[in-house]
Motif scaffolding. Structure first.
Motif, PDB file in Angstrom:
ATOM      1  N   PHE A 178       0.725  -1.265   0.160  1.00 25.51           N
ATOM      2  CA  PHE A 178       0.062  -0.107  -0.018  1.00 25.51           C
ATOM      3  C   PHE A 178       0.817   1.237   0.007  1.00 25.51           C
ATOM      4  O   PHE A 178       0.976   2.068   0.987  1.00 25.51           O
ATOM      5  CB  PHE A 178      -0.993  -0.007   1.326  1.00 25.51           C
ATOM      6  N   ARG A 192       0.254  13.431   8.490  1.00 20.72           N
ATOM      7  CA  ARG A 192       0.776  12.306   7.602  1.00 20.72           C
ATOM      8  C   ARG A 192       1.810  13.126   6.554  1.00 20.72           C
ATOM      9  O   ARG A 192       2.235  12.759   5.472  1.00 20.72           O
ATOM     10  CB  ARG A 192      -0.332  11.624   6.534  1.00 20.72           C
ATOM     11  N   ASP A 310      -9.938   2.687   1.180  1.00 21.82           N
ATOM     12  CA  ASP A 310      -9.244   2.914   2.388  1.00 21.82           C
ATOM     13  C   ASP A 310     -10.174   2.230   3.456  1.00 21.82           C
ATOM     14  O   ASP A 310     -11.284   1.916   3.458  1.00 21.82           O
ATOM     15  CB  ASP A 310      -8.965   4.331   2.816  1.00 21.82           C
ATOM     16  N   TRP A 449       4.579   3.975  11.327  1.00 23.45           N
ATOM     17  CA  TRP A 449       4.756   2.747  10.434  1.00 23.45           C
ATOM     18  C   TRP A 449       5.943   2.222  10.832  1.00 23.45           C
ATOM     19  O   TRP A 449       6.717   2.061   9.710  1.00 23.45           O
ATOM     20  CB  TRP A 449       4.598   3.145   8.996  1.00 23.45           C
TER      21      TRP A 449
HETATM   22  C1  BGC Z   1      -4.662   4.193   5.766  1.00 20.30           C
HETATM   23  C2  BGC Z   1      -3.949   3.782   4.818  1.00 20.30           C
HETATM   24  C3  BGC Z   1      -3.177   2.359   4.783  1.00 20.30           C
HETATM   25  C4  BGC Z   1      -4.671   1.484   5.337  1.00 20.30           C
HETATM   26  C5  BGC Z   1      -4.314  -0.050   5.608  1.00 20.30           C
HETATM   27  C6  BGC Z   1      -5.477   3.443   6.777  1.00 20.30           C
HETATM   28  O1  BGC Z   1      -5.939   3.767   7.909  1.00 20.30           O
HETATM   29  O2  BGC Z   1      -5.127   5.521   5.609  1.00 20.30           O
HETATM   30  O3  BGC Z   1      -2.831   4.538   4.137  1.00 20.30           O
HETATM   31  O4  BGC Z   1      -3.160   1.926   3.612  1.00 20.30           O
HETATM   32  O5  BGC Z   1      -5.178   1.982   6.812  1.00 20.30           O
HETATM   33  O6  BGC Z   1      -3.480  -0.078   6.754  1.00 20.30           O
END
Ligand code: BGC
Length: 751
Positions: A178, A192, A310, A449
């Protein structure tokens, strides 16, 4: 001046490559296979393919930092999802990063059910957020966050980092990422911001395309690649309030000019998936916006891949945005708008409602067939039908020394020296006081992350990594490094201790840091750094050389302390090698080359980007500070000096199909080798839509020996001077354009 408008079609700028004959044959065979499968599939099986669940909904145990192996799949839930409900895709990690070996067990159990115990034997498409390296695999190589990578201005490096990310993600058995985030960071408050390539659309376009190339390579079925996801389409990164997933008001032209180009470039690179923006643009939630998801993305941009929602965003059309009175209507709106895969991700409400909608004739089954075709096509192209299982031989590919060296190089190139009043580089025998909340935190170096979603669990980080303090201790010697916390994220302080230690130091290095966060947990209502950290710097301003290092998610305001500091380094989130990279920069082991990918604001309410309009800075007797950043976009010092000269531009008027060829001489006038990024800014002197003061149209890193001069040549098509005109098409209007490189300026004319 009278100008005629000359529209360029989007196709010209998107430009698709033609497939070779043997590829076409193979594609035909896959198309035939998919058509046959669709004939055999029940409606329930088709809608199951459109459903995506999170691993947490299929698990019974949770990995923790004390017991990372505690995660367990829940056999009943998994069987129900895959065998009874025909789920097509699973995503995410449960709580925290797994080892590569554990990933293999998880993916094997999932594919066992899907390929052995279902009628159609369709493998599961597993997706994950490998945002800066494969950050949910314990042994993987993590890299600086995107905003840091943007500071390197190095597309090759970005491509290589993403290639490692792809290889290590795939080695764990996961074929779909993703990323990259292609949202342009126009709103510094946004949580972000660090995930973006900064405020400039050209940089985001060039680096985003490099990221897609690195992730996908030329053969998606190879064990080295993953499918990439361009996210979040479209207009996510500029919410009015700065808070995540809140509304944006973006005029069509602005949306196309500043947010669309990175996605167009990604589609040109054949990105295989697009994730939808969770927010509202101009009052319409994008998940229900047919104009954006179908007319623009599929019609104009010719995107052929999979559109994934999303997190829970179909439901939120009802529960949050309130454009649907119930979940069934929310499902109808999203599917009609153009989504393929629904990140449900915890239940089957989407699945049930969609089956009902088709049975009631409210959604045509042909629409479902088209959608499922795209999902199956991706599974075929990833080679999942042929090889659904992880390859145990690949585990050794995760986290090798070469990849670590690349991450180290990226960290070094990503640091930006903002200020140096003759204090840097530090001598090796200097006694250093390290203080501030970023000193002894791996989380501060990595950002969100990282092993966990928010990245804040220090115990989750590999033991072998070094914090800034540990890196300094190792490289400088414990006897010459003093340490005091000074201020902490919980608001506490120990100023007296820090001041006492400072007495014994020659130099104070204050590592201020924003606590990592992303998405809604990262919402803030004040861009200023927390006051205990600012107070620490003011206390330490005692006359000794004071150096500020900033580890942060976005440009937090430091205006009231910047004047007290003799040196300032913007370090963002440089990743696992950030500690040693910071030490090496401060001691001159390498010569800094990073350039700010955003405008560092001075004032809380003046958050203009560098490419603002002339009228934004209208000079009057009452206000001469319309644009007055603390540090400008593109700023970044070196331990050497560069001068620019001999700008050479096309002397004759150009026509619209020409290229602009220009050159400039850059001299290293200092005493050591250095790397400079040459930025080519262009301004349209007059245009039918008020032109910005300047726009970046090209950039290049060049390394120049001390005393040497390099001629740097650029060539780009005249259509790169286009802007979105009164009808929202890209146009180049005839007239004069000013080109600005360093202190060099000149004019070109387009007929
Ligand atoms: C985020 C995405 C992410 C998705 C899966 C969402 O809350 O906005 O960017 O890819 O979660 O984890």
């Amino acid at each position: 001046m009278m100008r005629s408008l000359r529209p360029f079609s989007l196709a010209l700028t998107v430009g698709f490559a033609l497939a070779l004959p043997h590829e076409l044959k193979a594609q035909d065979a896959v198309d035939d296979a998919i058509s046959l499968m669709l004939i055999e599939m029940s409606l329930e099986e088709k809608v199951g393919q459109m459903t995506q669940l999170t691993l947490g909904a299929l698990s019974s145990g949770e990995a923790t930092s004390e017991n990372p192996e505690a995660h367990q799949l829940d056999a009943d839930k998994l069987r129900h999802a895959i065998v009874d409900r025909h789920v097509g895709s699973i995503i995410n990690v449960h709580n925290m990063a797994f080892s590569g070996e554990h990933w293999h067990k998880v993916i094997t159990a999932i594919q066992d059910l899907a390929t052995k115990e279902t009628k159609q034997k369709i493998p599961i498409l597993y997706g994950i957020d490998s945002i800066h390296g494969a950050n949910y695999i314990r042994e993987a190589t993590l890299f600086p966050q995107n905003l840091n990578l943007a500071a390197t201005r190095n597309p090759d490096l970005v491509e290589q980092c993403h290639a490692v990310c792809a290889r290590e993600t795939r080695a764990a058995g996961i074929p779909w990422n993703f990323g990259p985030v292609l949202d342009v960071g126009r709103q510094p408050l946004w949580s972000r911001f660090f995930e973006t390539y900064g405020e400039d659309v050209h940089i985001a376009t060039v680096l985003g395309a490099a990221a897609v190339r690195g992730l996908q390579g030329s053969d998606l079925s190879s064990t080295q690649q993953v499918a990439a996801t361009a996210k979040h389409f479209l207009g996510y990164s500029n919410p009015i309030s700065g808070r995540d997933r809140t509304q944006a008001l973006l005029p069509e032209r602005y949306l196309r000019e500043h947010f669309l180009p990175p996605f167009m470039a990604a589609v040109k690179e054949n990105v295989r998936a697009v994730m939808v923006n969770s927010g509202e643009v101009n009052g319409l939630p994008v998940h229900a916006n047919h104009n954006i998801l179908t007319k623009l993305l599929r019609g104009q941009m010719k995107f052929k891949g999979v559109v994934v929602t999303d997190w829970e965003d179909v439901k939120k059309l009802h529960s949050l945005h309130r454009v649907a009175p119930n979940l069934k209507e929310a499902t109808r709106l999203a599917v009609e708008a153009g989504i393929d895969l629904c990140m449900a991700p915890n239940d089957f409400q989407f699945t049930d409602h969609l089956i009902e909608l088709v049975n009631e004739g409210l959604i045509l089954e042909e629409l479902i067939d088209q959608t499922v075709t795209r999902i199956l096509r991706l599974k075929f192209d990833l080679g999942l039908f042929a090889k659904p299982y992880p390859d145990s031989g690949l585990l050794k590919e995760i986290g090798n020394e070469q990849a670590a060296a690349l991450s180290r190089q990226a960290a070094r190139q990503s640091l930006v020296l903002l200020k140096n009043e003759n204090v840097l580089p530090l001598a090796k025998d200097t006694k250093i006081l390290l203080t501030g909340p970023g000193c002894n935190s791996l989380a501060a170096l990595h950002g969100a992350w990282s092993y966990t979603w928010q990245g804040t669990d220090e115990a989750a980080y590999p033991k072998k990594l070094h914090t800034v303090l540990e890196a300094f201790n190792e490289a400088h010697g414990r006897d010459k490094v003093l340490w005091a916390r000074g201020a902490q994220w919980d608001g506490s302080t120990d100023f007296d201790y820090a001041l006492k230690k400072a007495q014994d130091a020659d130099v104070i290095v204050c590592v201020l840091a924003e606590e990592p966060s992303t998405e809604t947990p990262g919402n803030i209502s004040d861009l200023t750094l927390p006051s205990n950290q600012l107070r620490l710097v003011r206390k330490l301003a005692m006359g000794k050389p004071l150096i500020l290092v900033l580890l942060e998610n976005r440009p937090r305001l430091i205006t009231e302390i910047a004047g007290h500091c003799h040196g300032i380094v913007y370090a963002g989130h440089p990743g696992p090698h950030g500690g040693s990279a910071i030490y090496d920069l401060l001691t001159g082991e390498f010569n800094p080359s990073g350039k700010l990918p955003f405008t560092y604001p001075r004032d809380p309410n003046l958050l203009l980007p560098y490419d603002h309009k002339f009228s934004d800075t209208a000079d009057s007797a009452h206000d001469d500070k319309g644009f007055n950043p603390l540090y400008e976009f593109g700023h970044g010092l070196s331990y050497t000096t560069f001068t620019y000269g001999n700008l050479s531009l096309p002397p004759d008027p150009l026509i619209q199909l020409d290229s602009v060829r220009l050159s400039v001489k850059v001299s290293n006038t200092g005493t050591r080798q250095g790397t400079e990024t040459v930025h080519v800014f262009v301004r349209d002197l007059f245009a039918s839509v008020a032109p910005p003061v300047k726009r970046l149209r090209a950039f290049r890193r060049v390394t120049i020996e001390a005393g040497a001069t390099e001629t740097v040549i650029f060539e780009f098509p005249v259509i790169d001077l286009a802007f979105f005109g009164p009808r929202n098409y890209p146009i180049v209007e005839p007239g004069e354009f000013e080109v600005m490189i360093g202190d060099q300026k000149g004019t070109i004319v387009v007929e």
